[in-house]
Design a protein around this motif. Structure first.
Motif, short mmCIF file in Angstrom:
data_model
loop_
_atom_site.label_atom_id
_atom_site.label_comp_id
_atom_site.label_asym_id
_atom_site.label_seq_id
_atom_site.Cartn_x
_atom_site.Cartn_y
_atom_site.Cartn_z
N ALA A 55 0.75 -1.30 0.06
CA ALA A 55 0.04 -0.01 -0.14
C ALA A 55 0.93 1.19 -0.11
CB ALA A 55 -1.07 -0.12 1.11
N PHE A 56 2.13 1.34 0.54
CA PHE A 56 2.88 2.26 0.33
C PHE A 56 4.06 2.17 -0.87
CE2 PHE A 56 1.52 1.68 4.63
CZ PHE A 56 1.35 3.09 4.89
N ALA A 57 4.65 3.20 -0.94
CA ALA A 57 5.76 3.24 -1.95
C ALA A 57 6.65 4.18 -1.61
CB ALA A 57 5.18 3.78 -3.36
N PHE A 58 7.91 3.93 -1.46
CA PHE A 58 9.19 4.79 -1.25
C PHE A 58 10.24 4.79 -2.17
CE2 PHE A 58 7.74 3.41 2.80
CZ PHE A 58 8.11 4.05 3.61
N ARG A 59 10.64 6.19 -2.38
CA ARG A 59 11.68 6.36 -3.46
C ARG A 59 12.67 6.98 -2.64
NH1 ARG A 59 12.96 4.34 -8.60
NH2 ARG A 59 13.90 6.19 -9.92
N VAL A 60 14.07 6.47 -2.94
CA VAL A 60 15.27 7.32 -1.96
C VAL A 60 16.23 7.84 -3.03
CG1 VAL A 60 14.99 5.85 -0.13
CG2 VAL A 60 16.65 4.93 -1.69
N PRO A 75 -1.68 5.28 1.75
CA PRO A 75 -3.02 5.61 1.86
C PRO A 75 -3.31 7.04 2.57
CG PRO A 75 -2.70 3.45 2.52
CD PRO A 75 -1.35 3.81 2.42
N ILE A 76 -4.52 7.49 2.34
CA ILE A 76 -4.86 8.78 2.80
C ILE A 76 -5.08 8.39 4.59
CG2 ILE A 76 -6.92 10.30 3.09
CD1 ILE A 76 -5.43 10.96 0.64
N SER A 77 -4.45 9.27 5.19
CA SER A 77 -4.51 9.20 6.48
C SER A 77 -4.83 10.69 6.97
CB SER A 77 -3.17 8.79 7.29
OG SER A 77 -2.14 9.89 6.95
N LEU A 78 -5.16 11.69 6.29
CA LEU A 78 -5.44 12.98 6.58
C LEU A 78 -6.96 13.00 6.62
CD1 LEU A 78 -3.01 14.83 4.18
CD2 LEU A 78 -2.86 14.98 6.54
N PRO A 79 -7.28 14.34 7.13
CA PRO A 79 -8.74 14.30 7.39
C PRO A 79 -9.47 14.87 5.78
CG PRO A 79 -7.87 16.01 8.62
CD PRO A 79 -6.68 14.93 8.22
N ALA A 80 -9.06 14.09 4.97
CA ALA A 80 -9.28 14.98 3.62
C ALA A 80 -10.64 14.18 3.30
CB ALA A 80 -8.23 14.80 2.75
N GLY A 84 -12.33 10.98 -5.31
CA GLY A 84 -12.16 9.67 -6.24
C GLY A 84 -11.02 9.10 -5.50
N PRO A 85 -10.64 8.02 -6.27
CA PRO A 85 -9.33 7.33 -5.69
C PRO A 85 -8.29 8.42 -5.35
CG PRO A 85 -10.34 6.33 -7.73
CD PRO A 85 -10.78 7.60 -7.83
N ALA A 86 -7.49 8.21 -4.29
CA ALA A 86 -6.56 9.29 -3.88
C ALA A 86 -5.56 8.49 -2.94
CB ALA A 86 -7.38 10.32 -2.87
N LEU A 87 -4.46 9.25 -3.11
CA LEU A 87 -3.16 8.65 -2.41
C LEU A 87 -2.57 9.73 -1.44
CD1 LEU A 87 -0.97 6.48 -4.66
CD2 LEU A 87 -2.48 5.86 -2.49
N GLU A 88 -1.76 9.77 -0.59
CA GLU A 88 -1.23 10.76 0.41
C GLU A 88 0.24 10.87 0.01
OE1 GLU A 88 -0.55 11.79 4.92
OE2 GLU A 88 -2.66 10.79 4.22
N LEU A 89 1.02 11.88 -0.04
CA LEU A 89 2.08 12.21 -0.25
C LEU A 89 2.56 12.28 1.16
CD1 LEU A 89 4.95 12.69 -1.23
CD2 LEU A 89 4.35 15.06 -1.72
N SER A 121 -6.70 9.65 -8.48
CA SER A 121 -7.10 10.76 -9.43
C SER A 121 -6.74 11.91 -8.48
CB SER A 121 -8.46 10.76 -9.76
OG SER A 121 -9.17 10.60 -8.52
N GLU A 122 -6.27 11.99 -7.39
CA GLU A 122 -6.00 13.06 -6.31
C GLU A 122 -4.86 12.44 -5.58
OE1 GLU A 122 -9.31 14.53 -4.04
OE2 GLU A 122 -10.60 13.26 -5.21
N LEU A 123 -4.04 13.43 -5.20
CA LEU A 123 -2.68 13.43 -4.66
C LEU A 123 -3.16 14.59 -3.36
CD1 LEU A 123 -0.38 11.79 -3.79
CD2 LEU A 123 0.99 13.29 -5.19
N TRP A 124 -2.88 14.12 -2.05
CA TRP A 124 -3.13 15.00 -0.89
C TRP A 124 -1.82 15.04 -0.23
CZ3 TRP A 124 -7.68 17.55 0.72
CH2 TRP A 124 -8.68 17.63 -0.01
N LEU A 125 -1.46 16.11 0.82
CA LEU A 125 -0.55 16.29 1.58
C LEU A 125 -0.79 17.21 2.63
CD1 LEU A 125 0.99 19.17 0.80
CD2 LEU A 125 1.93 17.77 -1.11
#
Length: 167
Positions: A55-60, A75-80, A84-89, A121-125
């Motif tokens: 569920a997570f992706a990391f780049r170094v 995955p989204i952990s923020l109170p966003a 639609g389908p979303a991920l969190e930076l 379809s969305e990226l949140w941070l």
């Protein structure tokens, strides 16, 4: 500098980089006990579990001295309120030696491509309200301010801003 996907073997290096970068950037804002309480939530074992979780992706990013930065999507952990389908930076951290090198842009490009490839379809941070450099960076990519968010460091509540990018 070179970039690669992180593996569970990177957990200790990511933990050390996170602690160094967070304390250098924000440590002066907090009482020692609040900072210690916040940092105690992060462990090498916790990083390893996330690194092993699909569920997570990391780049170094690495340079001659070792790990110099990383980016984490999850995955989204923020109170966003995604539409639609979303991920969190979740994190994009660089050591001072990597700032101004183009590493942040390369990590953000990876984050956007990875989020799209995963069907988001969305990226949140969230970003600290007084981290003007980071806010400008995200705005250049088209992230829009979506309101306040209380980010807890121990018992200290910072005002962060939720930001959203339609992909």
């Amino acid at each position: 500098m070179s970039f690669r996907d992180a593996t569970p073997a990177d957990a200790a290096a990511i933990d050390a980089l996170f602690r160094t970068s967070f304390q250098a950037t924000f440590g002066h804002l907090y009482a020692a006990e609040d900072l210690a309480s916040f940092l105690a939530k992060f462990t090498v074992e916790g990083w390893a579990a996330e690194l092993a979780d699909p569920a997570f992706a990391f780049r170094v990013i690495e340079d001659a001295e070792g790990l110099a930065g990383y980016c984490k999507l999850g995955p989204i952990s923020l109170p966003a309120e995604p539409q639609g389908p979303a991920l969190e930076l979740r994190q994009l951290y660089l050591l001072d030696r990597a700032k101004g090198s183009g590493a942040a842009q390369a990590l953000m490009d990876w984050a956007l491509a990875t989020a799209r490839a995963r069907g988001a379809s969305e990226l949140w941070l969230s970003v600290y309200i007084d981290n003007h450099r980071a806010k400008r960076f995200y705005q250049r990519y088209g992230f829009e301010d979506r309101g306040p968010y209380a980010f807890l460091v121990g018992n200290h509540a910072d005002e962060d801003r939720l930001m959203r990018l339609a992909l």
